[in-house]
Design a protein around this motif. Structure first.
Motif: not given
Length: 175
Positions: A122-136
């Protein structure tokens, strides 16, 4: 720098905040491969300041009735209702499966685990990003970095204090 240069360029254009977070040590932007008949044990992140996205790149096509069908249609099931899919991810109490070309987003501060009980990778592109509800949106990357460093320091301090407390308790019990 010679590995996947076009992908890197696209990621910098499309998800620059994710690239910034990864460069700060708060996440990753990686190709995640899961070998056949592999399981990643239940775990969770230490903070909810980020979300995780999996872009399905290659998903095993042969699934049982609990996961995707042969066309790769996604499903989610409660882990209490049915057994896990042959290839999927559990977040909290629900199992999800991947679709090629589709994105699955989840909060990795919740307990999650991954299984691939098929004969294919199984192959995925894993991307972690800022939680949009915690930062304006107006918060600058520098301010986000300062907040991230403060959270990271606070978490490490709490972990050290807990370790000291456990060591002290152990000492007292053995005396």
């Amino acid at each position: 720098n010679s590995i996947a240069p076009k992908t890197k360029q696209l990621l910098r254009q499309i998800v620059p905040d994710a690239v910034t977070l990864a460069n700060m040590g708060g996440g990753e932007v990686i190709f995640s491969l899961l070998a056949p008949h592999t399981k990643i044990a239940p775990h969770c992140a230490s903070t909810n300041i980020r979300l995780t996205a999996h872009l399905g790149l290659y998903v095993p096509t042969k699934q049982d009735d609990n996961g995707t069908n042969e066309q790769g249609m996604a499903s989610s099931t409660s882990s209490q209702q049915r057994p896990p899919p042959k290839c999927g991810i559990r977040v909290r109490d629900k199992w999800y499966t991947w679709n090629v070309g589709k994105v699955l987003v989840f909060d990795d501060s919740y307990e999650h685990e991954v299984v691939n009980d098929t004969n294919e990778c199984r192959a995925v592109l894993l991307i972690r990003f800022w939680h949009p509800l915690l930062f304006y949106p107006s918060i600058s990357p520098i301010s986000k970095q300062q907040q991230f460093c403060q959270i990271k320091t606070t978490t490490k301090t709490k972990e050290r204090n807990l370790l000291r407390q456990n060591q002290q308790t152990h000492l007292e019990e053995t005396q």
